[in-house]
Design an enzyme around this catalytic site. Structure first.
Site, PDB file in Angstrom:
ATOM      1  N   ARG A 197       0.812  -1.222   0.000  1.00  0.00           N
ATOM      2  CA  ARG A 197       0.000   0.000   0.000  1.00  0.00           C
ATOM      3  C   ARG A 197       0.847   1.275   0.000  1.00  0.00           C
ATOM      4  O   ARG A 197       0.409   2.316   0.453  1.00  0.00           O
ATOM      5  CB  ARG A 197      -0.998   0.005   1.165  1.00  0.00           C
TER       6      ARG A 197
ATOM      7  N   LYS B 154       4.401  11.622 -11.356  1.00  0.00           N
ATOM      8  CA  LYS B 154       3.510  10.819 -12.199  1.00  0.00           C
ATOM      9  C   LYS B 154       4.166   9.469 -12.455  1.00  0.00           C
ATOM     10  O   LYS B 154       5.282   9.394 -12.961  1.00  0.00           O
ATOM     11  CB  LYS B 154       3.230  11.516 -13.527  1.00  0.00           C
TER      12      LYS B 154
ATOM     13  N   GLU C  91      11.497  17.194 -25.131  1.00  0.00           N
ATOM     14  CA  GLU C  91      10.918  17.570 -23.841  1.00  0.00           C
ATOM     15  C   GLU C  91      11.591  18.812 -23.275  1.00  0.00           C
ATOM     16  O   GLU C  91      10.969  19.597 -22.565  1.00  0.00           O
ATOM     17  CB  GLU C  91      11.021  16.409 -22.852  1.00  0.00           C
TER      18      GLU C  91
ATOM     19  N   LYS D 120       9.652  22.715 -14.428  1.00  0.00           N
ATOM     20  CA  LYS D 120       8.694  21.678 -14.048  1.00  0.00           C
ATOM     21  C   LYS D 120       8.395  21.726 -12.558  1.00  0.00           C
ATOM     22  O   LYS D 120       7.235  21.556 -12.150  1.00  0.00           O
ATOM     23  CB  LYS D 120       9.205  20.291 -14.429  1.00  0.00           C
TER      24      LYS D 120
ATOM     25  N   GLU E 238      -2.801  18.049 -11.210  1.00  0.00           N
ATOM     26  CA  GLU E 238      -3.428  18.475 -12.452  1.00  0.00           C
ATOM     27  C   GLU E 238      -4.918  18.757 -12.257  1.00  0.00           C
ATOM     28  O   GLU E 238      -5.771  18.318 -13.034  1.00  0.00           O
ATOM     29  CB  GLU E 238      -3.226  17.411 -13.533  1.00  0.00           C
TER      30      GLU E 238
ATOM     31  N   ARG F 182      -0.859  22.297 -14.552  1.00  0.00           N
ATOM     32  CA  ARG F 182       0.075  21.214 -14.853  1.00  0.00           C
ATOM     33  C   ARG F 182      -0.217  20.589 -16.218  1.00  0.00           C
ATOM     34  O   ARG F 182       0.675  20.021 -16.843  1.00  0.00           O
ATOM     35  CB  ARG F 182       0.020  20.137 -13.758  1.00  0.00           C
TER      36      ARG F 182
ATOM     37  N   ASN G 169       1.652  18.857 -20.932  1.00  0.00           N
ATOM     38  CA  ASN G 169       1.254  17.883 -21.949  1.00  0.00           C
ATOM     39  C   ASN G 169       1.209  18.489 -23.346  1.00  0.00           C
ATOM     40  O   ASN G 169       0.592  17.906 -24.251  1.00  0.00           O
ATOM     41  CB  ASN G 169      -0.124  17.305 -21.598  1.00  0.00           C
TER      42      ASN G 169
ATOM     43  N   HIS H  62       1.340  16.272 -26.349  1.00  0.00           N
ATOM     44  CA  HIS H  62       1.284  14.882 -25.907  1.00  0.00           C
ATOM     45  C   HIS H  62       0.000  14.155 -26.296  1.00  0.00           C
ATOM     46  O   HIS H  62       0.016  12.934 -26.464  1.00  0.00           O
ATOM     47  CB  HIS H  62       1.493  14.803 -24.385  1.00  0.00           C
TER      48      HIS H  62
ATOM     49  N   HIS I 217       0.599  10.728 -28.006  1.00  0.00           N
ATOM     50  CA  HIS I 217       0.156   9.436 -27.480  1.00  0.00           C
ATOM     51  C   HIS I 217      -0.652   8.662 -28.515  1.00  0.00           C
ATOM     52  O   HIS I 217      -0.607   7.426 -28.561  1.00  0.00           O
ATOM     53  CB  HIS I 217      -0.665   9.635 -26.203  1.00  0.00           C
TER      54      HIS I 217
ATOM     55  N   HIS J  60       9.157   8.060 -27.637  1.00  0.00           N
ATOM     56  CA  HIS J  60       8.217   9.010 -27.055  1.00  0.00           C
ATOM     57  C   HIS J  60       8.570  10.450 -27.441  1.00  0.00           C
ATOM     58  O   HIS J  60       7.704  11.225 -27.859  1.00  0.00           O
ATOM     59  CB  HIS J  60       8.196   8.864 -25.535  1.00  0.00           C
TER      60      HIS J  60
END
Length: 363
Positions: free
Chosen positions: A118, A140, A182, A224, A234, A239, A243, A246, A250, A264
């Protein structure tokens, strides 16, 4: 250099220094239990740098959990394998996992740390430019699913990030260029002077110049860290600016099945060009700015069109992938668009049919 990610009780430092890997032992000792630390890495990174890290960590013993390199390792099956191996090593909730590798390793190891027992802590030592400037900071973590990229995961902040720019010396030139996309993103979001600097100095960074590498990494991480501190999960939309490009990217990655055919960062490069072109089409962005973005990406050897990556798909096909994006609300697209270089913003409720027609013209 030290940059703090200010998140209250979850704050942590990012240290950036050439040769830091060889001096990491004292920094890692506080996270070791019984002079042992479990490290998740990929086979390629471990073969290049594992021995140095083991030596640097002494007297802490490192217990390696290795996975195959590449985006395919961000999967349910590999997550299960990593978690089972962590448990077999006797990991406890008070332990930390060390993520040693690129973005795939950081995402995978971070997500495993978020769910095993957990939740336990983790430390990042990113070894690629993409991971050093982006994925290692911000918390993330996650894996890919059949429906799309990064659709399963958790926000789970690291306790420490150690960035050694000298590690980039062993990086494949294609991987270095992919990470550069990036870096450029931060200039396009809200730092036009940084974009200007990259136009002038980006070639030095890609040639391995230590000073240029350090400056670009530090600027990117500081940017960042600032955005994450403003909007950790986000929720405000701030935030989401990270992206930029992106949602398009994606879709391209999904269509190429997350393979080596399209990295990527390469997908992000094409995605940012598409985002700027779409902004121009909507009358939001000067065409000259979009042309500068495309020209610079092309000049450093990154793809800037669907044809360059050998992908000829209908707008409807790519749109289906885009509609699985995490930012979709009530079936409507959210895109990061731009009013110019350094002027990115969140555009909600984007007309899907307009996007489909736009992509048809670019296929």
């Amino acid at each position: 250099m030290k940059i703090n990610v200010d998140l209250g009780s979850r704050s942590y430092p990012v240290l950036i220094e050439d040769g830091l890997l060889d001096r990491a032992g004292a920094l890692l000792q506080p996270f070791a239990r019984g002079k042992r630390l479990i490290v998740v890495s990929d086979e390629r990174v471990w073969s290049l740098h594992g021995e140095r890290l083991v030596e640097a960590a002494r007297p802490t013993a490192l217990l390696p959990v290795l996975v195959p390199p590449g985006e395919a390792s961000k999967s349910w099956s590999m997550l299960s394998s990593v978690v089972e191996r962590l448990l077999a090593q006797g990991i406890e909730r008070s332990d930390h996992v060390l993520a040693f590798g690129g973005g795939v390793i950081g995402d995978l190891a971070g997500f495993a740390a978020a769910i095993v027992n957990r939740g336990c802590g983790f430390v990042q030592i990113p070894t690629t430019l993409l991971a050093q400037v982006d994925s290692s900071v911000g918390g993330k973590t996650g894996i890919n699913a059949a429906a799309g990229k990064n659709l399963v995961g958790a926000f789970h902040q690291p306790s420490l990030v150690l960035i050694d720019p000298a590690l980039l010396g062993t990086l494949d030139p294609r991987e270095l260029r992919a990470g550069y996309a990036e870096v450029l993103k931060y200039g396009l979001i809200d730092d036009a002077p940084f974009f200007d600097w990259l136009e002038a100095e980006g070639a030095r960074l890609l040639s391995g110049d230590p000073e240029a590498s350090h400056d670009a990494i530090a600027t990117s991480v500081a940017s960042k860290a600032r955005i994450v501190a403003e909007d950790e999960r986000e929720t405000s939309g701030r935030r989401a600016l990270l992206n930029l490009g992106h949602t398009f990217a994606h879709a391209l990655e999904a269509e190429t099945r997350y393979g080596e055919r399209l990295l990527h960062g390469e997908a992000v490069a094409v995605g940012m060009v598409l985002a700027f072109d779409f902004s121009v089409k909507k009358g939001l962005c000067p065409a000259a700015d979009a042309a500068r973005v495309q020209s610079h990406l092309s000049a450093v050897g990154l793809p800037v069109s669907l044809s360059e990556i050998g992908l000829e798909r209908s707008g409807a096909t790519l749109l289906r992938h885009m509609l699985r994006d995490k930012k979709v609300e009530q079936g409507r697209l959210t895109l990061i668009l731009a009013r110019g270089i350094g002027g990115a913003f969140v555009e909600k409720d984007v007309d899907s049919e307009e996007v489909e027609r736009f992509l048809d013209r670019h296929s």
